[in-house]
Design a protein around this motif. Structure first.
Motif, short mmCIF file in Angstrom:
data_model
loop_
_atom_site.label_atom_id
_atom_site.label_comp_id
_atom_site.label_asym_id
_atom_site.label_seq_id
_atom_site.Cartn_x
_atom_site.Cartn_y
_atom_site.Cartn_z
N TYR A 60 0.85 -1.20 0.00
CA TYR A 60 0.00 0.00 0.00
C TYR A 60 0.88 1.25 0.00
O TYR A 60 0.62 2.21 -0.72
CB TYR A 60 -0.94 -0.01 1.21
CG TYR A 60 -1.77 1.25 1.33
CD1 TYR A 60 -2.98 1.36 0.66
CD2 TYR A 60 -1.31 2.34 2.07
CE1 TYR A 60 -3.74 2.53 0.76
CE2 TYR A 60 -2.05 3.50 2.16
CZ TYR A 60 -3.27 3.60 1.51
OH TYR A 60 -4.00 4.76 1.58
N THR A 64 1.02 4.13 -2.81
CA THR A 64 0.86 5.55 -2.51
C THR A 64 1.97 6.37 -3.15
O THR A 64 1.71 7.40 -3.78
CB THR A 64 0.82 5.77 -0.99
OG1 THR A 64 -0.25 4.99 -0.44
CG2 THR A 64 0.60 7.24 -0.66
N ALA A 79 -0.65 -2.62 -6.60
CA ALA A 79 -2.04 -3.04 -6.42
C ALA A 79 -2.21 -4.54 -6.67
O ALA A 79 -2.98 -5.20 -5.98
CB ALA A 79 -2.96 -2.24 -7.34
N ILE A 102 -7.75 -1.11 -9.27
CA ILE A 102 -6.58 -0.28 -9.60
C ILE A 102 -5.77 -0.95 -10.70
O ILE A 102 -5.31 -0.29 -11.63
CB ILE A 102 -5.71 -0.04 -8.34
CG1 ILE A 102 -6.49 0.77 -7.32
CG2 ILE A 102 -4.40 0.66 -8.71
CD1 ILE A 102 -5.85 0.86 -5.95
N ARG A 112 -6.66 6.51 -9.14
CA ARG A 112 -6.82 7.32 -7.92
C ARG A 112 -8.23 7.18 -7.34
O ARG A 112 -8.40 7.14 -6.13
CB ARG A 112 -6.48 8.78 -8.22
CG ARG A 112 -4.99 8.97 -8.38
CD ARG A 112 -4.61 10.39 -8.72
NE ARG A 112 -3.17 10.54 -8.62
CZ ARG A 112 -2.43 11.26 -9.44
NH1 ARG A 112 -3.00 11.92 -10.44
NH2 ARG A 112 -1.13 11.34 -9.27
N TYR A 115 -8.20 3.91 -5.69
CA TYR A 115 -7.32 4.02 -4.52
C TYR A 115 -8.06 4.63 -3.34
O TYR A 115 -7.84 4.22 -2.19
CB TYR A 115 -6.10 4.86 -4.90
CG TYR A 115 -5.19 5.22 -3.75
CD1 TYR A 115 -4.25 4.30 -3.27
CD2 TYR A 115 -5.22 6.48 -3.18
CE1 TYR A 115 -3.40 4.65 -2.23
CE2 TYR A 115 -4.38 6.83 -2.15
CZ TYR A 115 -3.46 5.91 -1.68
OH TYR A 115 -2.63 6.26 -0.65
N SER A 119 -8.22 2.86 0.14
CA SER A 119 -7.74 3.54 1.35
C SER A 119 -8.78 3.53 2.46
O SER A 119 -8.45 3.29 3.62
CB SER A 119 -7.35 4.99 1.02
OG SER A 119 -6.21 5.00 0.19
N TRP A 152 -6.05 8.92 2.76
CA TRP A 152 -5.00 7.94 2.51
C TRP A 152 -4.24 7.74 3.80
O TRP A 152 -4.41 8.48 4.76
CB TRP A 152 -4.10 8.31 1.34
CG TRP A 152 -3.10 9.41 1.61
CD1 TRP A 152 -1.80 9.25 1.99
CD2 TRP A 152 -3.30 10.82 1.49
NE1 TRP A 152 -1.18 10.48 2.12
CE2 TRP A 152 -2.09 11.46 1.81
CE3 TRP A 152 -4.39 11.61 1.15
CZ2 TRP A 152 -1.94 12.83 1.81
CZ3 TRP A 152 -4.24 12.99 1.14
CH2 TRP A 152 -3.03 13.59 1.46
#
Length: 179
Positions: A60, A64, A79, A102, A112, A115, A119, A152
């Motif tokens: 993760y 990021t 991912a 992702i 995003r 994501y 998150s 996040w």
């Protein structure tokens, strides 16, 4: 024995991806672009009370950083590793599906968006599992997704925004600390 092998292979795969990814990042690191990197400090050990979630968090963090650097390919690799590890979580979780979104996303903006959902799922799982060592920061970008905002997780208080990358790297704030 079969259970050890069944559970060990995905964890070993994630570990190998972490090791390979770390070497690649060192080779490709551009000193002029250090503003966009957000590596986990080497002296800070992050340990979550769930071993599988601990391995997933490493990827993760990689994901990021890839999004802060606007790197679609690295984001897909991280991912993919999250998806593999998430299949081993024994409790009900949508983490694997969120990671798969992702991987299949055609561009950085769709990555995003996926994501953000990943998150949110991670925040819940990390709060439930708790930290064995160190703490994590839940950060928020209030401008993401037409000012709806998005969260996040970071290992540092320093904001490195994965939703805008280089455009607005320092946009955001710490909202919560997971201990």
């Amino acid at each position: 024995m079969k259970k050890i092998i069944k559970n060990g292979i995905p964890i070993l795969s994630i570990s190998l991806l972490i090791a390979c990814g770390n070497n690649e990042n060192k080779k490709q690191e551009n000193p002029q672009n250090s503003e966009t990197s957000a590596p986990i400090p080497k002296d800070k050990v992050i340990r979550i009370n769930d071993d599988i979630l601990n391995a997933i968090y490493s990827q993760y963090a990689h994901l990021t950083v890839a999004l802060t650097k606007d790197n679609v390919t690295e984001a897909k690799l991280a991912a993919n590793a999250i998806e593999v590890g998430a299949r081993e979580i024994s409790y009900n979780s949508n983490l694997a599906a969120r990671a798969a979104a992702i991987v299949s996303a055609p561009d950085i903006e769709k990555q995003r968006a996926a994501y953000s959902k990943l998150s949110n799922e991670m925040v819940g799982l990390l709060k439930k599992a708790g930290m064995a060592e160190a703490e994590l920061y839940v950060e928020n970008c209030p401008m993401a997704f037409d000012n709806k905002g998005a969260l996040w997780i970071s290992s540092t208080k320093e904001v490195r925004n994965p939703y805008f990358g280089a455009k607005m790297l320092k946009c955001g704030e710490v909202k919560e600390i997971i201990k």
